[in-house]
Scaffold this motif. Structure first.
Motif, mmCIF file in Angstrom:
data_model
loop_
_atom_site.group_PDB
_atom_site.id
_atom_site.type_symbol
_atom_site.label_atom_id
_atom_site.label_comp_id
_atom_site.label_asym_id
_atom_site.label_seq_id
_atom_site.Cartn_x
_atom_site.Cartn_y
_atom_site.Cartn_z
ATOM 1 N N PRO A 121 0.773 -2.452 2.879
ATOM 2 C CA PRO A 121 -0.662 -2.267 2.688
ATOM 3 C C PRO A 121 -0.997 -0.928 2.035
ATOM 4 C CG PRO A 121 -0.082 -1.960 4.994
ATOM 5 C CD PRO A 121 1.153 -2.425 4.302
ATOM 6 N N VAL A 122 -1.988 -0.953 1.146
ATOM 7 C CA VAL A 122 -2.514 0.259 0.509
ATOM 8 C C VAL A 122 -4.018 0.287 0.768
ATOM 9 C CG1 VAL A 122 -2.783 1.563 -1.632
ATOM 10 C CG2 VAL A 122 -0.759 0.114 -1.296
ATOM 11 N N PRO A 123 -4.541 1.357 1.348
ATOM 12 C CA PRO A 123 -5.965 1.373 1.717
ATOM 13 C C PRO A 123 -6.907 1.200 0.526
ATOM 14 C CG PRO A 123 -4.784 3.148 2.802
ATOM 15 C CD PRO A 123 -3.832 2.559 1.798
ATOM 16 N N VAL A 124 -8.065 0.618 0.841
ATOM 17 C CA VAL A 124 -9.135 0.400 -0.130
ATOM 18 C C VAL A 124 -10.367 1.142 0.358
ATOM 19 C CG1 VAL A 124 -10.722 -1.348 -1.055
ATOM 20 C CG2 VAL A 124 -8.280 -1.835 -0.922
ATOM 21 N N ASP A 125 -11.105 1.764 -0.569
ATOM 22 C CA ASP A 125 -12.404 2.323 -0.226
ATOM 23 C C ASP A 125 -13.477 1.619 -1.046
ATOM 24 O OD1 ASP A 125 -12.328 3.428 -2.780
ATOM 25 O OD2 ASP A 125 -11.865 5.460 -2.084
ATOM 26 N N GLU A 126 -14.665 2.187 -1.112
ATOM 27 C CA GLU A 126 -15.784 1.518 -1.774
ATOM 28 C C GLU A 126 -15.581 1.381 -3.286
ATOM 29 O OE1 GLU A 126 -16.012 3.777 0.532
ATOM 30 O OE2 GLU A 126 -16.935 2.639 2.161
ATOM 31 N N LYS A 127 -14.577 2.035 -3.852
ATOM 32 C CA LYS A 127 -14.287 1.926 -5.281
ATOM 33 C C LYS A 127 -13.078 1.048 -5.572
ATOM 34 C CE LYS A 127 -16.256 6.423 -6.537
ATOM 35 N NZ LYS A 127 -15.962 7.740 -7.160
ATOM 36 N N GLY A 128 -12.419 0.555 -4.545
ATOM 37 C CA GLY A 128 -11.234 -0.272 -4.748
ATOM 38 C C GLY A 128 -9.988 0.398 -4.202
ATOM 39 N N ILE A 129 -8.833 -0.017 -4.676
ATOM 40 C CA ILE A 129 -7.568 0.486 -4.159
ATOM 41 C C ILE A 129 -7.464 1.993 -4.389
ATOM 42 C CG2 ILE A 129 -6.274 0.025 -6.294
ATOM 43 C CD1 ILE A 129 -3.908 -0.823 -4.474
ATOM 44 N N VAL A 130 -6.979 2.706 -3.361
ATOM 45 C CA VAL A 130 -6.823 4.161 -3.448
ATOM 46 C C VAL A 130 -5.467 4.440 -4.088
ATOM 47 C CG1 VAL A 130 -6.818 6.341 -2.191
ATOM 48 C CG2 VAL A 130 -8.261 4.446 -1.400
ATOM 49 N N THR A 131 -5.476 4.707 -5.377
ATOM 50 C CA THR A 131 -4.224 4.805 -6.127
ATOM 51 C C THR A 131 -3.377 6.002 -5.707
ATOM 52 O OG1 THR A 131 -5.539 5.875 -7.872
ATOM 53 C CG2 THR A 131 -5.021 3.555 -8.154
ATOM 54 N N ASP A 132 -3.996 7.037 -5.120
ATOM 55 C CA ASP A 132 -3.216 8.183 -4.643
ATOM 56 C C ASP A 132 -2.312 7.816 -3.469
ATOM 57 O OD1 ASP A 132 -4.376 9.793 -6.542
ATOM 58 O OD2 ASP A 132 -5.900 10.618 -5.197
ATOM 59 N N LEU A 133 -2.557 6.656 -2.839
ATOM 60 C CA LEU A 133 -1.777 6.245 -1.669
ATOM 61 C C LEU A 133 -0.777 5.133 -1.983
ATOM 62 C CD1 LEU A 133 -4.620 6.331 1.030
ATOM 63 C CD2 LEU A 133 -2.917 8.092 0.501
ATOM 64 N N LEU A 134 -0.534 4.864 -3.265
ATOM 65 C CA LEU A 134 0.490 3.882 -3.631
ATOM 66 C C LEU A 134 1.861 4.369 -3.157
ATOM 67 C CD1 LEU A 134 -0.769 3.091 -7.222
ATOM 68 C CD2 LEU A 134 -0.580 1.417 -5.372
ATOM 69 N N PRO A 135 2.750 3.478 -2.744
ATOM 70 C CA PRO A 135 4.035 3.899 -2.160
ATOM 71 C C PRO A 135 4.923 4.638 -3.161
ATOM 72 C CG PRO A 135 3.994 1.524 -2.517
ATOM 73 C CD PRO A 135 2.602 2.009 -2.761
ATOM 74 N N GLU A 136 5.466 5.745 -2.717
ATOM 75 C CA GLU A 136 6.390 6.523 -3.545
ATOM 76 C C GLU A 136 7.812 6.473 -2.999
ATOM 77 O OE1 GLU A 136 5.775 7.765 -6.365
ATOM 78 O OE2 GLU A 136 3.584 7.726 -6.458
ATOM 79 N N ASP A 137 7.974 6.014 -1.753
ATOM 80 C CA ASP A 137 9.300 5.996 -1.141
ATOM 81 C C ASP A 137 10.105 4.751 -1.482
ATOM 82 O OD1 ASP A 137 7.429 4.517 0.256
ATOM 83 O OD2 ASP A 137 8.483 4.715 2.166
ATOM 84 N N GLU A 138 9.443 3.717 -2.029
ATOM 85 C CA GLU A 138 10.144 2.509 -2.459
ATOM 86 C C GLU A 138 9.350 1.842 -3.572
ATOM 87 O OE1 GLU A 138 10.483 -0.364 0.675
ATOM 88 O OE2 GLU A 138 8.431 -0.058 1.365
ATOM 89 N N LYS A 139 10.071 1.164 -4.450
ATOM 90 C CA LYS A 139 9.437 0.506 -5.591
ATOM 91 C C LYS A 139 8.959 -0.875 -5.177
ATOM 92 C CE LYS A 139 10.706 -1.932 -9.812
ATOM 93 N NZ LYS A 139 11.798 -2.280 -10.738
ATOM 94 N N PRO A 140 7.670 -1.173 -5.330
ATOM 95 C CA PRO A 140 7.199 -2.519 -4.995
ATOM 96 C C PRO A 140 7.556 -3.521 -6.083
ATOM 97 C CG PRO A 140 5.366 -1.193 -5.789
ATOM 98 C CD PRO A 140 6.566 -0.288 -5.742
ATOM 99 N N ALA A 141 7.616 -4.784 -5.690
ATOM 100 C CA ALA A 141 7.825 -5.846 -6.675
ATOM 101 C C ALA A 141 6.621 -5.952 -7.596
ATOM 102 C CB ALA A 141 8.073 -7.178 -5.973
ATOM 103 N N PHE A 142 5.443 -5.840 -7.011
ATOM 104 C CA PHE A 142 4.213 -5.743 -7.794
ATOM 105 C C PHE A 142 3.108 -5.183 -6.912
ATOM 106 C CE2 PHE A 142 4.210 -10.233 -6.304
ATOM 107 C CZ PHE A 142 2.965 -10.337 -5.704
#
Length: 473
Positions: A226-247
């Motif tokens: 899960p990646v948090p969402v605020d009133e503007k959409g997905i919070v890109t600063d919180l995208l995972p850096e410890d593992e590469k997602p499939a998408f």
């Protein structure tokens, strides 16, 4: 083996009978927390119903929190889903007009529930006359080959007109050969997950997000990050850096449920992240045609066609009955995706594809969208106005687009039990927490869809909501 009887002579649908039998057993602790439920195929064979009936019942149990899907393990009874005394289910049955044994009571029929369910279009406005005429023409005028098997990616007629439409309306950059027609967006997303989610790589998913998406990803065996969402959409600063997602799965034009539109700065950061990590972005663009303030924001796919898989559907624009969706794929993914589509159901209905292609070519789709945009704007305005009259302290989110909005009532804990009490007053609303993967951040918020609700019903529904919340204080 779990077994119970269903009565085909009753007016109650089989799906509801299966759902209620399972729900009551969970509430009464006959099915214990953590216990694995039978597979949909096993239960369907035992009870004597179709697998689709059991699938729909399971989906409702999952959506309401009675059950949970564990990737590669199955469906289990969720923790905290049983009542201490086990009697409330029977009380609720009597409120719904049934005795404990399931027979209808001889009492006054309950008033109809005003259902603010999201993503439901105004189905009474479906252009039946035009669609019926075109369907007749397709049946009478088409060559014999149309009645045979079609290629898995869909008909050239629809893919051609769809490529032009998406470029004009959504800024999508693709050739018709990059489009695969699917049996709804659900199938497209399932196939994408099977194709991309490999080697235990997680899917980075907006949180909160529709429970249907979580179910699709889980059934495909994927692990969700899960990646948090605020009133503007997905919070890109919180995208995972410890593992590469499939998408990364996003709904950037009108996020569900919070309703935000992802600004260009975050879109660029998300694309930079996908390029750096080598993952794809899956963009769900399910109701972007309905924008009421300003100009609709173009798709993310138009910014980087090589990293974005674009998914759309006609279920929200026209009708869920059509079961026509599509995926716009980067070139390296097209052939594998097409093969998987062939193995799943060979191809989507040829005749309906041709009808839809003619419907679009003759300009009926654009006219229908303009009419529906006007209708939904009026319904949105009626809902916002009544909410502000009834709840002056309410904060309204995501009201500028789509067919739903979010209401935040400070100081209100929108628990499932409160939602049930509201339902007892004849109105259905949907707490945002039910869509949250990580719980606790949205307890005072709930979703109200207005696409399939008339102005009169909207006003009455808000009045019932106010009475329900007043009685709960």
């Amino acid at each position: 083996m779990l077994w119970f009887a269903v009565d085909r002579e009753r007016d109650k649908p089989l799906t509801r009978q299966v759902y209620e039998q399972l729900r009551d057993r969970i509430l009464k602790r006959e099915l214990k927390e953590g216990e694995r439920l039978p597979s949909t195929r096993e239960l369907a064979n035992a009870v004597g119903v179709s697998r689709n009936v059991v699938l729909e019942a399971y989906e409702r149990l999952i959506a309401e929190g009675y059950a949970e899907v564990r990737p590669r393990s199955g469906t289990f009874v969720a923790s905290g889903s049983a009542l201490p005394g086990g009697g409330e289910a029977g009380e609720r049955d009597r409120e719904n007009g049934e005795a404990r044994d399931g027979r209808p009571q001889r009492s006054e029929a309950p008033r109809p529930v005003i259902d603010f369910r999201s993503a439901h279009p105004a189905m009474d406005r479906f252009p039946r006359g035009v669609w019926g005429r075109l369907a007749k023409e397709v049946c009478l005028d088409s060559p014999d080959r149309v009645f045979g098997y079609m290629s898995a990616e869909g008909g050239a007629e629809l893919r051609g007109v769809l490529a032009r439409y998406l470029h004009q309306a959504r800024g999508v950059r693709c050739r018709p050969e990059q489009i695969v027609i699917t049996t709804g967006a659900t199938q497209a997303l399932y196939l994408i997950t099977e194709l991309l989610a490999r080697d235990d790589a997680p899917i980075a998913v907006e949180d909160p997000v529709t429970d249907e998406m979580r179910t699709i990803f889980a059934y495909a065996g994927a692990r969700i990050r899960p990646v948090p969402v605020d009133e503007k959409g997905i919070v890109t600063d919180l995208l995972p850096e410890d593992e590469k997602p499939a998408f990364v799965f996003v709904i950037p034009s009108h996020q569900f449920p919070l309703g935000g539109t992802l600004p260009i700065q975050r879109r660029i950061r998300l694309i930079e992240y996908a390029r750096r990590t080598g993952c794809y972005i899956v963009e769900d663009d399910y109701d972007s045609e309905f924008t009421y303030e300003g100009v609709p924001v173009h798709s993310m796919q138009g910014l980087d066609p090589e990293r974005v898989v674009y998914v759309g559907t006609f279920s929200k624009i026209l009708s869920p009955a059509l079961r026509i969706g599509y995926a716009v794929l980067p070139e390296p993914l097209v052939e594998t995706f097409r093969s998987r589509k062939w193995f799943m159901d060979r191809h989507t209905s040829s005749l309906e594809q041709l009808v839809l292609a003619r419907f679009m070519e003759e300009g009926h789709l654009n006219r229908h969208i303009r009419r529906m945009r006007s209708l939904y704007r009026k319904r949105r305005e009626a809902l916002v106005s009544r909410l502000r009259e009834s709840f002056p302290d309410a904060v309204i989110l995501g009201e500028s687009a789509g067919m739903h909005l979010v209401v935040e009532l400070p100081g209100t804990d929108m628990t499932p039990s409160l939602a049930d009490r509201i339902l007892a007053h004849g109105v259905a609303i949907y707490p945002v927490e039910r869509y949250a993967i990580v719980k606790g951040a949205h307890r005072s918020r709930f979703v109200m869809g207005y696409g399939g609700v008339t102005v009169e019903a909207i006003r009455e529904g808000v009045d019932r909501l106010k009475r329900a919340l007043s009685s709960a204080d």
